[in-house]
Design a protein around this motif. Structure first.
Motif, mmCIF file in Angstrom:
data_model
loop_
_atom_site.group_PDB
_atom_site.id
_atom_site.type_symbol
_atom_site.label_atom_id
_atom_site.label_comp_id
_atom_site.label_asym_id
_atom_site.label_seq_id
_atom_site.Cartn_x
_atom_site.Cartn_y
_atom_site.Cartn_z
ATOM 1 N N ASP A 1 11.454 6.262 2.117
ATOM 2 C CA ASP A 1 10.473 6.871 3.012
ATOM 3 C C ASP A 1 9.119 6.798 2.315
ATOM 4 O O ASP A 1 8.918 7.424 1.278
ATOM 5 N N VAL A 2 8.201 6.045 2.912
ATOM 6 C CA VAL A 2 6.931 5.742 2.243
ATOM 7 C C VAL A 2 5.750 6.190 3.089
ATOM 8 O O VAL A 2 5.717 5.950 4.303
ATOM 9 N N LYS A 3 4.801 6.815 2.434
ATOM 10 C CA LYS A 3 3.533 7.153 3.073
ATOM 11 C C LYS A 3 2.486 6.209 2.493
ATOM 12 O O LYS A 3 2.233 6.232 1.291
ATOM 13 N N GLU A 4 1.868 5.400 3.339
ATOM 14 C CA GLU A 4 0.902 4.409 2.865
ATOM 15 C C GLU A 4 -0.472 5.025 2.597
ATOM 16 O O GLU A 4 -1.181 4.585 1.701
ATOM 17 N N TYR B 1 9.117 6.744 -11.151
ATOM 18 C CA TYR B 1 8.039 7.076 -10.223
ATOM 19 C C TYR B 1 6.824 6.197 -10.455
ATOM 20 O O TYR B 1 6.150 5.806 -9.512
ATOM 21 N N ALA B 2 6.546 5.867 -11.684
ATOM 22 C CA ALA B 2 5.371 5.051 -12.005
ATOM 23 C C ALA B 2 5.515 3.627 -11.473
ATOM 24 O O ALA B 2 4.533 2.988 -11.107
ATOM 25 N N LYS B 3 6.749 3.145 -11.419
ATOM 26 C CA LYS B 3 7.001 1.771 -10.979
ATOM 27 C C LYS B 3 7.466 1.705 -9.531
ATOM 28 O O LYS B 3 7.754 0.616 -9.025
ATOM 29 N N ASN B 4 7.544 2.840 -8.861
ATOM 30 C CA ASN B 4 8.022 2.881 -7.465
ATOM 31 C C ASN B 4 9.357 2.150 -7.329
ATOM 32 O O ASN B 4 9.563 1.359 -6.393
ATOM 33 N N ILE C 1 0.863 -1.179 0.000
ATOM 34 C CA ILE C 1 0.000 0.000 0.000
ATOM 35 C C ILE C 1 0.901 1.232 0.000
ATOM 36 O O ILE C 1 1.621 1.482 0.961
ATOM 37 N N ILE C 2 0.865 1.979 -1.096
ATOM 38 C CA ILE C 2 1.750 3.129 -1.254
ATOM 39 C C ILE C 2 0.952 4.319 -1.763
ATOM 40 O O ILE C 2 0.398 4.259 -2.854
ATOM 41 N N PHE C 3 0.925 5.378 -0.956
ATOM 42 C CA PHE C 3 0.320 6.625 -1.415
ATOM 43 C C PHE C 3 1.379 7.490 -2.075
ATOM 44 O O PHE C 3 1.159 8.053 -3.144
ATOM 45 N N ARG C 4 2.532 7.592 -1.423
ATOM 46 C CA ARG C 4 3.610 8.423 -1.962
ATOM 47 C C ARG C 4 4.943 7.961 -1.384
ATOM 48 O O ARG C 4 5.022 7.537 -0.243
ATOM 49 N N ILE C 5 5.978 8.053 -2.197
ATOM 50 C CA ILE C 5 7.340 7.777 -1.743
ATOM 51 C C ILE C 5 8.133 9.065 -1.803
ATOM 52 O O ILE C 5 8.133 9.753 -2.835
ATOM 53 N N ASN C 6 8.824 9.370 -0.734
ATOM 54 C CA ASN C 6 9.634 10.572 -0.684
ATOM 55 C C ASN C 6 11.061 10.204 -1.130
ATOM 56 O O ASN C 6 11.262 9.832 -2.269
ATOM 57 N N ASP C 7 12.026 10.305 -0.261
ATOM 58 C CA ASP C 7 13.401 9.971 -0.634
ATOM 59 C C ASP C 7 13.575 8.458 -0.815
ATOM 60 O O ASP C 7 12.975 7.660 -0.104
ATOM 61 N N MET C 8 14.405 8.087 -1.775
ATOM 62 C CA MET C 8 14.832 6.702 -1.955
ATOM 63 C C MET C 8 16.356 6.693 -2.032
ATOM 64 O O MET C 8 16.963 7.666 -2.517
ATOM 65 N N GLY C 9 16.948 5.605 -1.560
ATOM 66 C CA GLY C 9 18.406 5.597 -1.567
ATOM 67 C C GLY C 9 18.998 4.210 -1.478
ATOM 68 O O GLY C 9 18.289 3.217 -1.306
#
Length: 121
Positions: free
Chosen positions: A98-101, A73-76, A27-35
């Protein structure tokens, strides 16, 4: 629950290249930083590179000019293109995000299970 699944690690000779991928699912609403982080035997986990939601990138000095981080972004999904690999790059590489569900929830930090990268001299 969000999962981060890495792929693309392996054994390569010095001077070679590898491309790591990390896909976020659940369940993913938005992802902020990825690393990407790495941990060599007997050493602390260290930041390799990260990329903000806006596309700003940051690299460890030891990989600047050799590694490139990007995201779809489309594929997270976040990628790490590693060129001119050196034996010192040998480590387990971990994905981080960092994920916001849900829109009303706070961001939660997640880690992948890690993928081994071994560079032979």
């Amino acid at each position: 629950q969000v999962q981060l699944v890495e792929s693309g690690g392996g054994l390569v000779q010095a001077g070679g290249s590898l491309r790591l991928s990390c896909a976020a699912s659940g369940i993913i609403f938005r992802i902020n930083d990825m690393g990407w982080y790495r941990q060599a035997p007997g050493k602390q986990r260290e930041l390799v590179a990260d990329i903000s939601r806006g596309g700003n990138t940051n690299y460890a000095d030891s990989v600047k000019g050799r590694f490139t981080i990007s995201r779809d972004y489309a594929k997270n999904t976040v990628y790490l293109q590693m060129d001119s690999l050196e034996p010192e790059d040998t480590a387990v590489y971990f994905c981080n995000a960092d994920v916001k569900e849900y829109y009303y929830r706070a961001y939660v930090n997640y880690w992948g299970q890690g993928t081994q990268v071994t560079v032979s001299s």
